[in-house]
Design a protein around this motif. Sequence first.
Motif, mmCIF file in Angstrom:
data_model
loop_
_atom_site.group_PDB
_atom_site.id
_atom_site.type_symbol
_atom_site.label_atom_id
_atom_site.label_comp_id
_atom_site.label_asym_id
_atom_site.label_seq_id
_atom_site.Cartn_x
_atom_site.Cartn_y
_atom_site.Cartn_z
ATOM 1 N N TYR A 415 7.734 -34.473 -74.020
ATOM 2 C CA TYR A 415 6.897 -33.666 -73.119
ATOM 3 C C TYR A 415 5.943 -34.558 -72.328
ATOM 4 O O TYR A 415 5.820 -34.450 -71.116
ATOM 5 N N ASP A 416 5.271 -35.479 -73.075
ATOM 6 C CA ASP A 416 4.211 -36.256 -72.446
ATOM 7 C C ASP A 416 4.762 -37.325 -71.506
ATOM 8 O O ASP A 416 4.220 -37.556 -70.431
ATOM 9 N N ALA A 417 5.872 -37.962 -71.932
ATOM 10 C CA ALA A 417 6.423 -39.031 -71.107
ATOM 11 C C ALA A 417 6.925 -38.477 -69.777
ATOM 12 O O ALA A 417 6.707 -39.076 -68.722
ATOM 13 N N LEU A 418 7.569 -37.310 -69.813
ATOM 14 C CA LEU A 418 8.086 -36.735 -68.571
ATOM 15 C C LEU A 418 6.932 -36.300 -67.676
ATOM 16 O O LEU A 418 6.979 -36.457 -66.464
ATOM 17 N N MET A 419 5.891 -35.747 -68.287
ATOM 18 C CA MET A 419 4.712 -35.337 -67.531
ATOM 19 C C MET A 419 4.100 -36.538 -66.828
ATOM 20 O O MET A 419 3.691 -36.469 -65.682
ATOM 21 N N ALA A 420 4.055 -37.679 -67.550
ATOM 22 C CA ALA A 420 3.414 -38.870 -67.014
ATOM 23 C C ALA A 420 4.129 -39.400 -65.776
ATOM 24 O O ALA A 420 3.499 -39.993 -64.902
ATOM 25 N N VAL A 421 5.442 -39.176 -65.663
ATOM 26 C CA VAL A 421 6.140 -39.682 -64.476
ATOM 27 C C VAL A 421 6.260 -38.601 -63.406
ATOM 28 O O VAL A 421 6.995 -38.757 -62.439
ATOM 29 N N GLY A 422 5.543 -37.504 -63.577
ATOM 30 C CA GLY A 422 5.480 -36.496 -62.515
ATOM 31 C C GLY A 422 6.552 -35.434 -62.591
ATOM 32 O O GLY A 422 6.768 -34.690 -61.652
ATOM 33 N N SER A 423 7.238 -35.371 -63.714
ATOM 34 C CA SER A 423 8.206 -34.298 -63.885
ATOM 35 C C SER A 423 7.750 -33.461 -65.073
ATOM 36 O O SER A 423 6.642 -33.651 -65.578
ATOM 37 N N ILE A 424 8.572 -32.527 -65.517
ATOM 38 C CA ILE A 424 8.254 -31.800 -66.742
ATOM 39 C C ILE A 424 9.527 -31.657 -67.570
ATOM 40 O O ILE A 424 10.627 -31.845 -67.070
ATOM 41 N N MET A 425 9.327 -31.336 -68.843
ATOM 42 C CA MET A 425 10.476 -31.085 -69.710
ATOM 43 C C MET A 425 11.202 -29.833 -69.224
ATOM 44 O O MET A 425 12.415 -29.795 -69.151
ATOM 45 N N GLY A 426 10.429 -28.815 -68.902
ATOM 46 C CA GLY A 426 11.030 -27.562 -68.468
ATOM 47 C C GLY A 426 11.882 -26.987 -69.563
ATOM 48 O O GLY A 426 11.736 -27.328 -70.735
ATOM 49 N N SER A 427 12.792 -26.129 -69.164
ATOM 50 C CA SER A 427 13.613 -25.507 -70.189
ATOM 51 C C SER A 427 14.763 -26.424 -70.583
ATOM 52 O O SER A 427 15.424 -26.193 -71.577
ATOM 53 N N GLY A 428 15.011 -27.471 -69.837
ATOM 54 C CA GLY A 428 15.995 -28.454 -70.267
ATOM 55 C C GLY A 428 17.187 -28.641 -69.342
ATOM 56 O O GLY A 428 18.229 -29.100 -69.773
ATOM 57 N N GLY A 429 17.033 -28.288 -68.091
ATOM 58 C CA GLY A 429 18.091 -28.582 -67.138
ATOM 59 C C GLY A 429 18.007 -30.063 -66.786
ATOM 60 O O GLY A 429 16.916 -30.622 -66.680
ATOM 61 N N MET A 430 19.137 -30.706 -66.645
ATOM 62 C CA MET A 430 19.130 -32.116 -66.276
ATOM 63 C C MET A 430 20.218 -32.283 -65.235
ATOM 64 O O MET A 430 21.407 -32.181 -65.538
ATOM 65 N N ILE A 431 19.804 -32.476 -63.992
ATOM 66 C CA ILE A 431 20.777 -32.520 -62.922
ATOM 67 C C ILE A 431 20.842 -33.933 -62.365
ATOM 68 O O ILE A 431 19.841 -34.474 -61.899
#
Lengths: 546, 143
Positions: A415-431
């Motif tokens: 959660y935190d690492a993705l937030m730090a790079v300006g994205s979010i975990m979200g529900s888990g889509g990975m495109i």
Amino acid sequence: MTIEELEQIAESVRLENDKYDFEVNVCMDLACASQGAGQLREALARAADASGKNVLIRRTGCMGPCSNGPMVRVDPEEIFYSHVNASNAEAIVNSLGGEPVSALQCDLNEHFDKQVRVVLENAGHIDPEKIDDYIARDGYKALLTALTEMTPNGVIHRITESGLRGRGGGGYPTGLKWGTVAKAGGDLKYVVCNGDEGDPGAFMDRSVMEGDPHRVIEGMAIAAYAVGASKGFIYVRAEYPVAVSRLTTALREARRRGLLGNSICNTPFNFDVEIRLGAGAFVCGEETALLASIEGRRGTPKPRPPYPAVSGLWGKPTLINNVETYANIAPIVRNGGRWFADMGSERSKGTKVFALTGKISNTGLVEVPMGIKLREIIDVIGGGVPDGHTFKAVQTGGPSGGCIPAEMLDLGVSYDALMAVGSIMGSGGMIVMDDTSCMVNVARFFVEFCMTESCGKCIPCRAGTAQMFTLLTRICEGKGTMEDLDQLVSLCETIKETSLCGLGMTSPNPVLSTLKYFKNEYIEHIVHKRCPAGVCNMEAPVEVVA
Amino acid sequence: MRKNGFARHALIETLHTVQSAFGCLDDDSIRFVARSLRVPLSQAYGVVTFYHYFSLKPPGKHTMTICAGTACYIKGSDKLLAAAQQKLHILPGQTTEDGQISLMTARCVGACSRAPVMLCDGEVAGETTGEHMLEQLERWAVE
């Protein structure tokens, strides 16, 4: 229903299955079904009858590697066959007990080795419409154990200890949320399951609801016991008719077995669940909007506080969790909080299901421990970018998330690492996107999505997303100026700071993250009037024939 | 309505049932639902117009829905949609003059692993190509 009865059912299912020499599991999830898994299953049944072999043909939920569909797995040998169609049925049945059909066999060791399956542990192993199949795999054991051996506080303590965080995207600690609802006064409380998977590109909740519906119901029942609720709602998108019908069947079966209803397991605990249909509004994934929608109103969010945990459905304390969160509950109660907390990274525990899609070889559902590197997910599990193209970015978190460039692929997923790079975990889509995708165009696509999905209640979101869209369209058409870019950035900041709900606050994320990592593409568009990926048509805007 | 005990909060469920029976929600049916559930007509109309799933216009004989989710977009669903528009001379959400085909877009049908996806009368078809779609449209134009 008592634990002993549960074990009897499990035992009888095992005895029943032992009668068969072979099990042929056919994935009947949407992706496989759209390629003829239905005919395949019928053909297999006919071939099995004709051969006189003792074969159990089972329909299952999603096995994961959807790009290989329709998938068939033969047990007990665990042989995977990919791209199977009805004409292969006879060959498969004939091969049982002998050499596997090598032409259809696929090697998925690399794909599965890195995965840890908690939420998806039953996926591909049970028939989603048979409650006994679920019980045979330790289903409902956690609920009955909780009811007979644990106090509500004990359950909450165990969930807190596990470190589970909300899987819907926000990442709020689940134990804390349950504690708040449990402490809230009043004898009427509600438990709500958020199955409004609006994020385009994510389908893990659909897969769980369709492939293992009882797991969600069991999780909700445990939650209801822990917080003192007796009524639950599952809110499902109307776009998922199969999920609705599977859940309806599952609820009926659970009631028949006495696992829902009054005095469950001879305890004073009563609980029942109703299904509520969404009607196609992304904003209804936001919790206050979802509650409004369950009450039969327009799905517009409300300012928080008061949080739903205190004043939710019809003003009563309401617990809202995502499908995947509930799916994690039963294993945690069964195996203990420590077991769960041992998986994953420092502040993000357990596993996460991702829907891997876009320009990648193995599309499908994967479940990995938190903290795994993005590179491992994409290159090893996903099999990399096909057709000789190069990887450009991976988009996580849907329209509220951001794009992560190639140089950051060694990032551990949390959660935190993705937030730090300006994205979010979200529900888990990975495109996954390759060099044929234009990042400005992608940002414009997401902003357009947020613009049409904005409920229109607050102005920053309603007007702001429209202005962002206009600016991005100008840049895409080659009419943008550098001032537009500055204006875009300041607009993003305003929307982020002043919007009412999550949809508005996160809507600038796709723009900000692409601006951060792919600014050169924006500049190419503005200064050189050129689209590096060749997507945007600079000369003549695409005319729509009306 | 009886199934839900004429509960006011079952408005969306009721509208779903009406739409699946009649294909769309016209003025009369919205009025009828509002009166039966004792909700203000304004609220019923508000709900119908708020949610994308509800339609006020009757659909064509066949419906071509093209998924406009992210995964499908990355794999080129925008080109599919443009081709369909060219072929039918209508915009998404409209029906051809002869009432044969409606063209719709969907937010995401959850079959992202087979992107791009189209739905032909509700049947999911994955990894769609332009030719495949146009063929289907031509078949429908005469059926």
